[in-house]
Each structure stands twice: as C-alpha cells, then as structure tokens.
Motif scaffolding. Sequence first.
Motif, PDB file in Angstrom:
ATOM      1  N   ASP A  44     -62.039  96.616  -4.317  1.00 31.33           N
ATOM      2  CA  ASP A  44     -63.030  97.237  -3.445  1.00 31.33           C
ATOM      3  C   ASP A  44     -62.487  98.593  -3.003  1.00 31.33           C
ATOM      4  O   ASP A  44     -61.267  98.800  -2.969  1.00 31.33           O
ATOM      5  CB  ASP A  44     -63.284  96.330  -2.236  1.00 31.33           C
ATOM      6  N   ILE A  45     -63.359  99.492  -2.630  1.00 30.55           N
ATOM      7  CA  ILE A  45     -62.935 100.837  -2.236  1.00 30.55           C
ATOM      8  C   ILE A  45     -61.982 100.806  -1.046  1.00 30.55           C
ATOM      9  O   ILE A  45     -61.129 101.666  -0.886  1.00 30.55           O
ATOM     10  CB  ILE A  45     -64.150 101.739  -1.956  1.00 30.55           C
ATOM     11  N   HIS A  46     -62.091  99.798  -0.210  1.00 28.14           N
ATOM     12  CA  HIS A  46     -61.227  99.692   0.970  1.00 28.14           C
ATOM     13  C   HIS A  46     -59.756  99.486   0.593  1.00 28.14           C
ATOM     14  O   HIS A  46     -58.879  99.730   1.408  1.00 28.14           O
ATOM     15  CB  HIS A  46     -61.701  98.557   1.875  1.00 28.14           C
ATOM     16  N   GLU A  47     -59.502  99.034  -0.611  1.00 24.91           N
ATOM     17  CA  GLU A  47     -58.137  98.801  -1.083  1.00 24.91           C
ATOM     18  C   GLU A  47     -57.553 100.033  -1.788  1.00 24.91           C
ATOM     19  O   GLU A  47     -56.377 100.047  -2.113  1.00 24.91           O
ATOM     20  CB  GLU A  47     -58.110  97.611  -2.033  1.00 24.91           C
ATOM     21  N   ALA A  48     -58.357 101.048  -2.007  1.00 26.82           N
ATOM     22  CA  ALA A  48     -57.903 102.243  -2.728  1.00 26.82           C
ATOM     23  C   ALA A  48     -57.039 103.119  -1.825  1.00 26.82           C
ATOM     24  O   ALA A  48     -57.390 103.378  -0.671  1.00 26.82           O
ATOM     25  CB  ALA A  48     -59.103 103.039  -3.230  1.00 26.82           C
ATOM     26  N   GLN A  49     -55.936 103.582  -2.354  1.00 31.60           N
ATOM     27  CA  GLN A  49     -55.003 104.398  -1.585  1.00 31.60           C
ATOM     28  C   GLN A  49     -55.662 105.687  -1.100  1.00 31.60           C
ATOM     29  O   GLN A  49     -55.407 106.146   0.008  1.00 31.60           O
ATOM     30  CB  GLN A  49     -53.770 104.714  -2.424  1.00 31.60           C
ATOM     31  N   VAL A  50     -56.531 106.269  -1.905  1.00 30.02           N
ATOM     32  CA  VAL A  50     -57.170 107.523  -1.530  1.00 30.02           C
ATOM     33  C   VAL A  50     -57.970 107.354  -0.237  1.00 30.02           C
ATOM     34  O   VAL A  50     -57.972 108.247   0.618  1.00 30.02           O
ATOM     35  CB  VAL A  50     -58.048 108.089  -2.672  1.00 30.02           C
ATOM     36  N   LEU A  51     -58.613 106.232  -0.047  1.00 28.34           N
ATOM     37  CA  LEU A  51     -59.368 105.990   1.176  1.00 28.34           C
ATOM     38  C   LEU A  51     -58.428 105.694   2.340  1.00 28.34           C
ATOM     39  O   LEU A  51     -58.650 106.142   3.459  1.00 28.34           O
ATOM     40  CB  LEU A  51     -60.357 104.842   0.986  1.00 28.34           C
ATOM     41  N   GLN A  52     -57.371 104.960   2.076  1.00 25.16           N
ATOM     42  CA  GLN A  52     -56.421 104.633   3.133  1.00 25.16           C
ATOM     43  C   GLN A  52     -55.701 105.881   3.653  1.00 25.16           C
ATOM     44  O   GLN A  52     -55.309 105.937   4.814  1.00 25.16           O
ATOM     45  CB  GLN A  52     -55.409 103.609   2.631  1.00 25.16           C
ATOM     46  N   LEU A  53     -55.534 106.900   2.804  1.00 22.83           N
ATOM     47  CA  LEU A  53     -54.848 108.132   3.207  1.00 22.83           C
ATOM     48  C   LEU A  53     -55.811 109.204   3.739  1.00 22.83           C
ATOM     49  O   LEU A  53     -55.360 110.243   4.226  1.00 22.83           O
ATOM     50  CB  LEU A  53     -54.056 108.696   2.029  1.00 22.83           C
ATOM     51  N   LEU A  54     -57.108 108.960   3.650  1.00 25.99           N
ATOM     52  CA  LEU A  54     -58.112 109.930   4.089  1.00 25.99           C
ATOM     53  C   LEU A  54     -58.039 110.122   5.606  1.00 25.99           C
ATOM     54  O   LEU A  54     -57.996 109.153   6.360  1.00 25.99           O
ATOM     55  CB  LEU A  54     -59.511 109.454   3.686  1.00 25.99           C
ATOM     56  N   ASN A  64     -58.859 103.769  10.350  1.00 26.52           N
ATOM     57  CA  ASN A  64     -58.436 103.274  11.656  1.00 26.52           C
ATOM     58  C   ASN A  64     -59.304 103.894  12.747  1.00 26.52           C
ATOM     59  O   ASN A  64     -58.822 104.662  13.574  1.00 26.52           O
ATOM     60  CB  ASN A  64     -56.956 103.609  11.923  1.00 26.52           C
ATOM     61  N   CYS A  65     -60.569 103.562  12.761  1.00 25.15           N
ATOM     62  CA  CYS A  65     -61.453 104.154  13.764  1.00 25.15           C
ATOM     63  C   CYS A  65     -61.209 103.497  15.127  1.00 25.15           C
ATOM     64  O   CYS A  65     -60.709 102.383  15.218  1.00 25.15           O
ATOM     65  CB  CYS A  65     -62.917 104.056  13.347  1.00 25.15           C
TER      66      CYS A  65
END
Length: 137
Positions: A44-54, A64-65
Amino acid sequence: PIRTYLHQGMKDWVACLLSRPNIERLIEETGSNGLSSPHGEIRDIHEAQVLQLLIGPDGRPFMNCTKGALWLIFSLSVDGFNAFSRKAGGGPASVMAIYMACLSLPIEEHFKWENIYLVGVIPGPHKPSEDEINHLL
C-alpha cells in the motif's frame, strides 16, 4: 468551439466522504498502521518510503499529522471512452473523465465507487489535446 466542462467541487465531495459513518476512524487507522512492511514488500502507498519521508505543510513528516487533523492522499487518473460505440481506440466521440481515488483509506476501499471523486467530465466530440487537459487539471 466552447465546450462545457462539468465538475464537482472537492470541498463538497470531501465533506460528503467524511460525513459517512466510521470513515474518519478508517483513515486514522490506515495512516497509523502503514509505517512498516514485512519482507520489504510494499502493499500500500502508506508503506512506501517516499510517502514516509514526505514533509507536510507544517514542516513535520506528512504521515504524522497532529491529533484531530486528517491528511488525505489521492491518486489522479484521466480516462476516456467512445460515447457511441464499443470500439477501442477513441473514435469520433470521445468523452473523458478525471477522477481521484482516496488512498488514505484501507487498500480494499481505495477503488470502491463511493470512495472515488469524479473531478470532472470532459465532453467530446474529440479527445482533448495534452495542452487542453493541462488547463483542466
């Protein structure tokens, strides 16, 4: 020639989405559960590093809202079809749709009709040029 571009407002659509029972809970749970993937697989996109580093607009990691806030993630798609025939190849009466899927929901919910935001419909009779589509996006 001038063509009518039909669209719906995103604020109204998001308001309808969030008014459904348990949707906010699903979004919150999805965002908090997707920070690691076993065996290096990205499901899932939530597991992608690019999203985690955004980095979000507040300067903190996007995923981390703050408590009480929801950051929504969407995919954007444009697709067309021949309005008067079942033939492939975008015949003389192409109609195109711009739509977005809410990727903040669990993966099994992403592409359910009730979770798809129909941004707009681009009328025919001809497929718009890349420049024309860019103006609509």
